[in-house]
Design a protein around this motif. Sequence first.
Motif, PDB file in Angstrom:
ATOM      1  N   ARG A  19       0.643  -1.546  -0.060  1.00  0.00           N
ATOM      2  CA  ARG A  19      -0.251  -0.056   0.001  1.00  0.00           C
ATOM      3  C   ARG A  19       0.812   1.120  -0.160  1.00  0.00           C
ATOM      4  N   TYR A  22       2.089   2.219  -3.500  1.00  0.00           N
ATOM      5  CA  TYR A  22       1.257   2.200  -4.702  1.00  0.00           C
ATOM      6  C   TYR A  22       1.385   4.443  -3.852  1.00  0.00           C
ATOM      7  N   GLU A  23       0.747   4.501  -3.078  1.00  0.00           N
ATOM      8  CA  GLU A  23       0.850   6.075  -2.198  1.00  0.00           C
ATOM      9  C   GLU A  23       1.872   6.739  -2.704  1.00  0.00           C
ATOM     10  N   LEU A  25       3.518   6.673  -5.214  1.00  0.00           N
ATOM     11  CA  LEU A  25       3.326   6.473  -7.168  1.00  0.00           C
ATOM     12  C   LEU A  25       1.791   7.413  -6.856  1.00  0.00           C
ATOM     13  N   GLY A  26       1.564   7.889  -6.329  1.00  0.00           N
ATOM     14  CA  GLY A  26       0.421   9.005  -5.529  1.00  0.00           C
ATOM     15  C   GLY A  26      -1.144   8.340  -5.709  1.00  0.00           C
ATOM     16  N   TRP A  27      -1.538   6.729  -5.956  1.00  0.00           N
ATOM     17  CA  TRP A  27      -2.604   6.507  -5.880  1.00  0.00           C
ATOM     18  C   TRP A  27      -2.798   7.041  -4.346  1.00  0.00           C
ATOM     19  N   ARG A  28      -4.530   6.218  -4.188  1.00  0.00           N
ATOM     20  CA  ARG A  28      -4.996   7.016  -2.918  1.00  0.00           C
ATOM     21  C   ARG A  28      -5.801   5.898  -2.705  1.00  0.00           C
ATOM     22  N   GLY A  29      -6.062   4.792  -2.087  1.00  0.00           N
ATOM     23  CA  GLY A  29      -6.971   3.598  -1.743  1.00  0.00           C
ATOM     24  C   GLY A  29      -7.258   4.110  -0.394  1.00  0.00           C
ATOM     25  N   PHE A  38      -8.401   0.679  -4.537  1.00  0.00           N
ATOM     26  CA  PHE A  38      -7.798   1.791  -5.712  1.00  0.00           C
ATOM     27  C   PHE A  38      -8.450   1.582  -6.872  1.00  0.00           C
ATOM     28  N   GLN A  39      -9.525   3.233  -6.835  1.00  0.00           N
ATOM     29  CA  GLN A  39     -10.096   3.332  -7.793  1.00  0.00           C
ATOM     30  C   GLN A  39      -8.837   3.565  -9.080  1.00  0.00           C
ATOM     31  N   ALA A  40      -9.220   2.659 -10.511  1.00  0.00           N
ATOM     32  CA  ALA A  40      -8.222   2.978 -11.090  1.00  0.00           C
ATOM     33  C   ALA A  40      -9.626   3.037 -12.522  1.00  0.00           C
TER      34      ALA A  40
END
Length: 139
Positions: A19, A22-23, A25-29, A38-40
């Motif tokens: 987690r 990925y965070e 990388l800028g993703w928000r889960g 994660f919405q993708a």
Amino acid sequence: MEQRISLVTLGVADLPRARAFYERLGWRGQEVEETVFFQAGGLALVLWGRDKLAADAGVPDAGPGAVTLAQNVRSRAEVDDVLATAARAGARITRPAAETFYGGYAGFFTDPDGHVWEIAWNPGFPLADDGTLTLPDFT
């Protein structure tokens, strides 16, 4: 079976580490019950423990690089129909459709090369008319 994917689940060795990656990388889960969503775009990327992924899919070992593809459908009956279609096409049913812990209904199959697919009806993950999945707010 519709030609689309709803979720891609990555089997991970260390959920907090995955987690955090990925965070970064800028993703928000959102984490729910030791699962990160994660919405993708019109689908979801999911992080889940490799051992849990293998057990859920009815395969002996998810191993490093484990991935499960999922197609969410609109009803329990559609889960059964898609699994039957997959079996007729040469898939191996690894877990017959059954009620799930989240109140849905799902089953699994592998394609001729061993790639795992989940076919699921999940009342908490509504689908748009075009099959697009939008994650709910888990908070």
